[in-house]
Scaffold this motif. Structure first.
Motif, PDB file in Angstrom:
ATOM      1  N   SER A 297      27.453   6.024   6.669  1.00  0.00           N
ATOM      2  CA  SER A 297      27.881   4.634   7.870  1.00  0.00           C
ATOM      3  C   SER A 297      29.119   3.890   8.065  1.00  0.00           C
ATOM      4  O   SER A 297      29.316   3.788   6.802  1.00  0.00           O
ATOM      5  CB  SER A 297      26.690   3.587   7.976  1.00  0.00           C
TER       6      SER A 297
ATOM      7  N   ALA B 282      20.708   3.287  12.203  1.00  0.00           N
ATOM      8  CA  ALA B 282      20.524   4.506  12.493  1.00  0.00           C
ATOM      9  C   ALA B 282      19.719   4.964  13.558  1.00  0.00           C
ATOM     10  O   ALA B 282      18.430   4.565  12.944  1.00  0.00           O
ATOM     11  CB  ALA B 282      21.266   5.492  11.258  1.00  0.00           C
TER      12      ALA B 282
ATOM     13  N   VAL C 264      20.954   0.703   8.187  1.00  0.00           N
ATOM     14  CA  VAL C 264      22.149   1.234   7.314  1.00  0.00           C
ATOM     15  C   VAL C 264      23.144   0.897   7.131  1.00  0.00           C
ATOM     16  O   VAL C 264      23.452  -0.388   7.718  1.00  0.00           O
ATOM     17  CB  VAL C 264      22.228   2.853   8.131  1.00  0.00           C
TER      18      VAL C 264
ATOM     19  N   THR D  48      27.163  -0.249   5.903  1.00  0.00           N
ATOM     20  CA  THR D  48      28.593   0.352   5.065  1.00  0.00           C
ATOM     21  C   THR D  48      28.489   1.989   4.427  1.00  0.00           C
ATOM     22  O   THR D  48      28.527   1.312   2.871  1.00  0.00           O
ATOM     23  CB  THR D  48      29.358  -0.281   4.785  1.00  0.00           C
TER      24      THR D  48
ATOM     25  N   VAL E 107      24.285   8.633   6.028  1.00  0.00           N
ATOM     26  CA  VAL E 107      23.128   8.272   8.147  1.00  0.00           C
ATOM     27  C   VAL E 107      22.197   9.578   7.717  1.00  0.00           C
ATOM     28  O   VAL E 107      22.393  10.919   7.398  1.00  0.00           O
ATOM     29  CB  VAL E 107      23.900   8.437   8.477  1.00  0.00           C
TER      30      VAL E 107
ATOM     31  N   SER F  20      19.434  11.364  12.859  1.00  0.00           N
ATOM     32  CA  SER F  20      20.062  10.337  13.782  1.00  0.00           C
ATOM     33  C   SER F  20      21.585  10.734  13.614  1.00  0.00           C
ATOM     34  O   SER F  20      22.506  12.111  12.748  1.00  0.00           O
ATOM     35  CB  SER F  20      20.262   9.248  12.853  1.00  0.00           C
TER      36      SER F  20
ATOM     37  N   VAL G  51      24.963   5.346  14.744  1.00  0.00           N
ATOM     38  CA  VAL G  51      24.549   4.496  14.734  1.00  0.00           C
ATOM     39  C   VAL G  51      24.617   2.811  15.561  1.00  0.00           C
ATOM     40  O   VAL G  51      26.182   2.769  15.672  1.00  0.00           O
ATOM     41  CB  VAL G  51      25.936   4.304  12.717  1.00  0.00           C
TER      42      VAL G  51
ATOM     43  N   TRP H 207      30.089   5.641  15.434  1.00  0.00           N
ATOM     44  CA  TRP H 207      30.510   5.013  14.094  1.00  0.00           C
ATOM     45  C   TRP H 207      29.314   5.742  13.191  1.00  0.00           C
ATOM     46  O   TRP H 207      28.914   5.531  12.162  1.00  0.00           O
ATOM     47  CB  TRP H 207      29.587   4.021  13.657  1.00  0.00           C
ATOM     48  N   ILE H 208      29.991   7.201  12.423  1.00  0.00           N
ATOM     49  CA  ILE H 208      29.307   7.888  11.180  1.00  0.00           C
ATOM     50  C   ILE H 208      31.085   8.354  10.652  1.00  0.00           C
ATOM     51  O   ILE H 208      31.043   9.614  11.399  1.00  0.00           O
ATOM     52  CB  ILE H 208      28.174   8.732  11.699  1.00  0.00           C
TER      53      ILE H 208
END
Length: 411
Positions: free
Chosen positions: A58, A64, A101, A103, A107, A111, A114, A138-139
């Motif tokens: 993440s 997630a 989740v 930072t 993940v 999924s 995020v 955002w992964i």
């Protein structure tokens, strides 16, 4: 055949080319722990043993959610767990499920997106989207830094802070690097005294060894053996032979001009070969290059500024070539003179200057004080070596010139 001793001296670029073409890399290497490899040149390419980060991570704190489709406002999910750095959620998300989740955390499978925490509302194990989200999932990908087997660094690369840190992040513990060439330094002069000793009239405190040792250390090298010898031919002959036998490069200062006690150049010619003498350059005209008993030899000028400038221009690239890495010269940029500069035309000059940023953002060169090659103070605070062509005399403020940047990179 080109005259090896032209009256005005060799142009700097020509001299550098001749030196580099005549040298072959030593191809000696050693394996060192990664922290000891900073500033060293790689003897072999380094490949990533695994993908890094090695899992989908993440990019921010959030949630997630199952699936990868962009959700609609008001959509809800059931919270079924938490994934943190070092404590991953190892299950697979099913439709309608989500996990908290953090930072950098894993993940989970199932999924593909995020949701940033500021876009959602979480309560009683339920998650609901209360603000519209964009298309960014955002992964971080499994191989964002590198894929397994990817080339992390090519052979010949000189490792800086960033490269060493990246190798550490990819699990590298040791590197095979080229061994540094051993430099033997000979300082000659009857007038020289160690600093701190009382002086007689006409004597000076010896500083060239301190200047050159410090310069070479800043450039990632050093001096293996050092000798200070008076202007007597036999002691100088013995010193040259001893340094040539025990070192990969012999460097001297002084004694290469044409004075009554300038013994270095004729001794080098006797013990090996002087391939050229004199540079078409200010400062640095009295410079000799050749071989002593098969070992490369640099006869730098005796004046300290000239010795330092010619060491940067010719000795440093030669050490890089002998080491086996890529030869890198000082970076260049265009600058304008902040104030007029008085000089006489005749020889190209590398003038010392500080870098100033004007109010309008222009890069300016400020030249302060005497540019005499004997004045070490002209090196203090110098950011630049201004490249002044031979044909130019006095220069007006605002004149644009190329300049070599002296400050070393941080990363």
């Amino acid at each position: 055949m080109t005259d090896p001793y032209p009256k005005e001296g060799l142009p700097l670029d020509h001299a550098r080319q001749l030196i580099l073409q005549s040298l072959q890399p030593r191809s000696l290497s050693e394996s060192l722990p990664l922290p000891e490899c900073l500033g060293r040149s790689l003897a072999e390419a380094i490949h990533a043993p695994e993908a890094v980060p090695g899992f989908r991570a993440s990019i921010m704190d959030g949630y997630a959610i199952a699936g990868s489709e962009q959700p609609e406002l008001g959509e809800a999910w059931q919270l079924v767990g938490r994934s943190a750095a070092g404590a991953p959620f190892l299950g697979t998300l099913q439709p309608g499920q989500a996990v908290r989740v953090l930072t950098g955390a894993l993940v989970p499978e199932g999924s593909g997106r995020v949701l940033p925490q500021e876009l959602v509302e979480a309560s009683d194990q339920q998650l609901r989207l209360i603000k519209a989200c964009g298309a960014n999932p955002w992964i971080r990908s499994v191989d964002e830094e590198t894929a397994a087997g990817g080339v992390l660094a090519e052979s010949g690369l000189r490792l800086g802070v960033a490269e060493v840190a990246r190798l550490a992040s990819c699990g590298i513990q040791h590197c095979r690097v080229f061994s540094k060439p051993r430099v033997g330094l000979l300082i000659s002069g009857d007038e020289l005294l160690p600093p701190g000793q009382p002086r007689q009239l006409g004597e000076i405190w010896e500083s060239n060894s301190t200047l050159l040792r410090g310069l070479l250390e800043r450039l990632g090298y050093g001096v293996a053996v050092q000798r200070v010898v008076g202007d007597q031919p036999e002691p100088l002959r013995q010193a040259l032979l001893a340094l040539a036998e025990g070192c990969d490069v012999v460097v001297s200062t002084g004694g290469v001009s044409a004075g009554d006690t300038d013994w270095i150049r004729p001794l080098v010619a006797e013990l090996g070969e002087v391939r050229f003498w004199k540079l078409f350059l200010k400062p640095g005209r009295p410079l000799a290059w050749g071989m002593v008993a098969g070992t490369p030899f640099f006869g730098l000028p005796g004046n300290p500024v000239a010795a330092a400038v010619t060491a940067l221009q010719l000795l440093w690239p030669a050490l890089q070539r002998l080491e086996g890495g890529q030869v890198e010269l000082l970076p260049r940029l265009r600058v304008a003179l902040e104030q007029p500069l008085r000089r006489g035309a005749g020889r190209p000059e590398l003038a010392r200057a500080s870098l100033v940023v004007a109010e309008d953002g222009r890069l300016l060169a400020r030249v302060a004080g005497s540019q005499a090659s004997s004045r070490i103070g002209s090196l203090s605070g110098a950011d630049l070596l201004l490249e002044i062509p031979a044909e130019l005399g006095s220069l007006e403020a605002g004149t644009e010139l190329w300049a070599q940047l002296l400050r070393l990179p941080i990363f």
